[in-house]
Design an enzyme around this catalytic site. Structure first.
Site, PDB file in Angstrom:
ATOM      1  N   CYS A  46      52.404  40.810  57.653  1.00 21.38           N
ATOM      2  CA  CYS A  46      53.647  40.763  58.464  1.00 21.38           C
ATOM      3  C   CYS A  46      54.002  39.693  59.390  1.00 21.38           C
ATOM      4  O   CYS A  46      54.947  39.181  59.797  1.00 21.38           O
ATOM      5  CB  CYS A  46      53.954  42.133  58.882  1.00 21.38           C
ATOM      6  SG  CYS A  46      52.442  42.505  59.658  1.00 21.38           S
ATOM      7  N   GLU A  49      57.066  50.309  61.707  1.00 17.94           N
ATOM      8  CA  GLU A  49      56.270  48.603  61.625  1.00 17.94           C
ATOM      9  C   GLU A  49      56.798  47.701  60.541  1.00 17.94           C
ATOM     10  O   GLU A  49      56.193  48.477  59.374  1.00 17.94           O
ATOM     11  CB  GLU A  49      55.148  48.410  61.685  1.00 17.94           C
ATOM     12  CG  GLU A  49      55.077  46.834  62.551  1.00 17.94           C
ATOM     13  CD  GLU A  49      54.288  45.950  60.973  1.00 17.94           C
ATOM     14  OE1 GLU A  49      55.474  45.239  61.630  1.00 17.94           O
ATOM     15  OE2 GLU A  49      53.771  45.759  60.907  1.00 17.94           O
ATOM     16  N   GLU A 103      61.698  37.201  53.679  1.00 21.35           N
ATOM     17  CA  GLU A 103      60.073  37.439  53.837  1.00 21.35           C
ATOM     18  C   GLU A 103      59.801  37.614  52.660  1.00 21.35           C
ATOM     19  O   GLU A 103      60.167  37.489  50.809  1.00 21.35           O
ATOM     20  CB  GLU A 103      59.920  38.885  54.599  1.00 21.35           C
ATOM     21  CG  GLU A 103      58.162  38.545  54.313  1.00 21.35           C
ATOM     22  CD  GLU A 103      57.177  40.384  55.586  1.00 21.35           C
ATOM     23  OE1 GLU A 103      56.942  40.342  55.898  1.00 21.35           O
ATOM     24  OE2 GLU A 103      58.306  41.490  54.914  1.00 21.35           O
ATOM     25  N   LYS A 152      48.716  59.081  53.558  1.00 19.11           N
ATOM     26  CA  LYS A 152      49.203  58.082  52.238  1.00 19.11           C
ATOM     27  C   LYS A 152      48.770  57.189  52.118  1.00 19.11           C
ATOM     28  O   LYS A 152      49.956  56.457  52.656  1.00 19.11           O
ATOM     29  CB  LYS A 152      50.838  58.692  51.505  1.00 19.11           C
ATOM     30  CG  LYS A 152      50.872  58.314  50.334  1.00 19.11           C
ATOM     31  CD  LYS A 152      52.351  58.116  49.924  1.00 19.11           C
ATOM     32  CE  LYS A 152      52.549  56.828  50.009  1.00 19.11           C
ATOM     33  NZ  LYS A 152      51.575  55.851  49.065  1.00 19.11           N
TER      34      LYS A 152
END
Length: 491
Positions: A288, A254, A389, A179
């Site tokens: 990231c 992750e 973030e 997906k």
């Protein structure tokens, strides 16, 4: 701009391109120019996921018994096909995600390297022989596949991340339900084409487009999905972990990062500026591993800050397809609004905006999701822009008096993905590498970037303590079977 009818794409299940069970579709738009629609992609349902899982479960019965050399040959062929199509797929990546064409083609070539590495895995050792107490016992342990694996990937690396999950998944004998992110479905379609052309048997790879709340949720909850590998936000990742682990599935996460660069007082400042600029503004900061905090020792703070602001102001922002563009648009309107909100938060918290901080919306920027490269100074460690973030072209400069204070600031967030230091002193470099709480550590290079043959992953809330890429991938995508073989009595 010429208006054309957008192609409508399908899912790939059980070796066939199939219509989804519902009629809802989602347009795939170019974030540099939203007038361009790259295609219409299914918003699939749980019924589509079930079909894909059943196909993967059926294919696993034979794929798990396929020899290592056979699996290796398919992955080698996939690598060659992907290399041949690198320019085409790189351009598609740039048009749907926004990063520059150099980065887009570069990511595809990184995918080639990933495939070539994992093409070697099926013919490498997968077990050990032990000495048994009974001299007549032959005792060994071998790694065997898990079964059906759900592969849920983000939009920011729509070629590299799927491949560093799919390649080991397939190499070690598993089957996959894939997906991709809704924002980057076209590259997922093209990756699937590559595997089909390489001769991957029907059902080994199944592609289901759709939302995380429907398709991702159905994958996480499906009783025949034995493992899930997920890259994305912490909030969604923790939900996937909870849902899947409750039913006993193996889960790999992750997640995010808030990655620091420490500029030591002996640093080459020109090198430091280039490292920070590339880490913070390449891919529009949507990595990231992007640099979002720069912790600068006081003796070089003034000079470094001036040089970084000058460099940020010089960057060419525009459509990624243009060869002279340094930084493209953000991937979506929602992502742009999130970044602009964090910029406002930074100003309200008392950080000093030195450059950028605005949406670019005039002229060539009128139909894209652009934000100017943004630099804050006077950032304090407890500020939200230093803790959370942002995932955009925003970097904050923090002051430190000593290297120990700089490392303490670097470690003062809940993330621990990547970190870097710029220094000429080898003692400082080793001290930093020992004390920093990060899974990926750089010295005199940017926080972003990872070789395909070494472990990748973070500490603290950046991962689920597992590692991706390299031989470390085998730890997740296989399980250990120990076999005691006692010799029958001699006749």
């Amino acid at each position: 701009m010429t208006t054309t009818v957008a192609q409508q794409y399908k899912n790939y299940i059980g070796g066939e391109w199939v219509e989804p069970s519902g009629n809802e579709v989602r347009p795939d738009e170019n974030p540099a120019d939203t007038r361009e629609i790259l295609g219409l992609f299914p918003r699939s349902t749980a019924e589509d996921v079930n079909r894909a899982v059943e196909a993967a479960a059926e294919a696993f019965k034979t794929w798990r018994r396929t020899s290592g050399p056979q699996r290796s040959a398919i992955l080698h062929k996939a690598a060659n096909i992907l290399e041949q199509r690198a320019q085409e797929i790189g351009e598609a990546l740039t048009r749907e995600e926004g990063k520059t064409i150099g980065e887009g083609v570069g990511e595809v070539l990184r995918g080639v390297a990933i495939l070539r590495f994992f093409a070697g895995e099926p013919v490498r050792p997968i077990g050990e022989v032990f000495s048994a107490t009974n001299p007549e016992t032959f005792l060994w342990a071998e790694r065997v596949p898990l079964g059906v694996v759900g592969v849920i990937t983000p939009w920011n690396f729509p070629v590299a991340i799927p491949l560093w999950k799919l390649a080991p998944c397939i190499a070690y004998g598993n089957t996959a339900v894939f997906k991709p992110a809704e924002l980057t479905p076209l590259t997922a379609h093209l990756i699937t084409e590559v595997f089909i052309e390489a001769g991957l048997p029907a059902g080994v790879l199944n592609l289901v487009h759709g939302s995380g709340s429907v398709v991702g949720e159905a994958i996480a909850r499906h009783p025949k999905v034995n493992a899930i590998t997920f890259t994305g936000s912490g909030t969604v990742g923790r939900h996937v972990y909870q849902v899947a682990s409750e039913r006993g599935a193996k889960v790999q996460l992750e997640l995010g990062g808030k990655n620091p660069v420490i500029i030591a007082d002996d640093a080459d400042l020109d090198l430091a500026v280039e490292i920070v600029t590339s880490g913070a503004f390449r891919s529009t900061g949507q990595k990231c591993t992007a640099t979002s905090r720069v912790i600068v020792l006081e003796p070089v703070l003034k000079d470094f800050t001036a040089k970084l602001v000058e460099r940020a102001q010089s960057l060419r922002v525009g459509p990624g397809i243009r060869p002279d563009t340094y930084m493209g648009p953000l991937v979506s309107e929602d992502q742009r609004e999130k970044v602009l909100q964090y910029i406002e938060i930074g100003k309200q918290e008392g950080a000093k905006l030195l450059t950028g901080g605005t949406a670019l919306s005039e002229g060539e920027y009128a139909y894209g999701y652009y934000v100017a490269p943004t630099v804050f100074a006077d950032v304090e460690p407890q500020m939200r822009i230093a803790q959370e973030e942002i995932f955009g072209p925003v970097v904050g400069i923090l002051r430190a008096r000593t290297l120990d204070e700089a490392i303490a600031i670097a470690n003062s967030v809940r993330y621990g993905l990547s970190a870097s230091i710029v220094t000429r002193d080898i003692r400082k470099a080793f001290y930093f590498a020992r004390e920093i709480e990060a899974g990926v550590v750089h010295v005199n290079s940017e926080t972003a970037g990872a070789e395909p043959h070494v472990p990748f992953g973070g500490m603290k809330e950046s991962s689920s303590f597992s590692r991706e890429q390299g031989r470390a991938a085998m730890e997740f995508f296989t399980q250990v079977k120990t076999v005691y073989l006692d010799m029958p009595p001699a006749q």
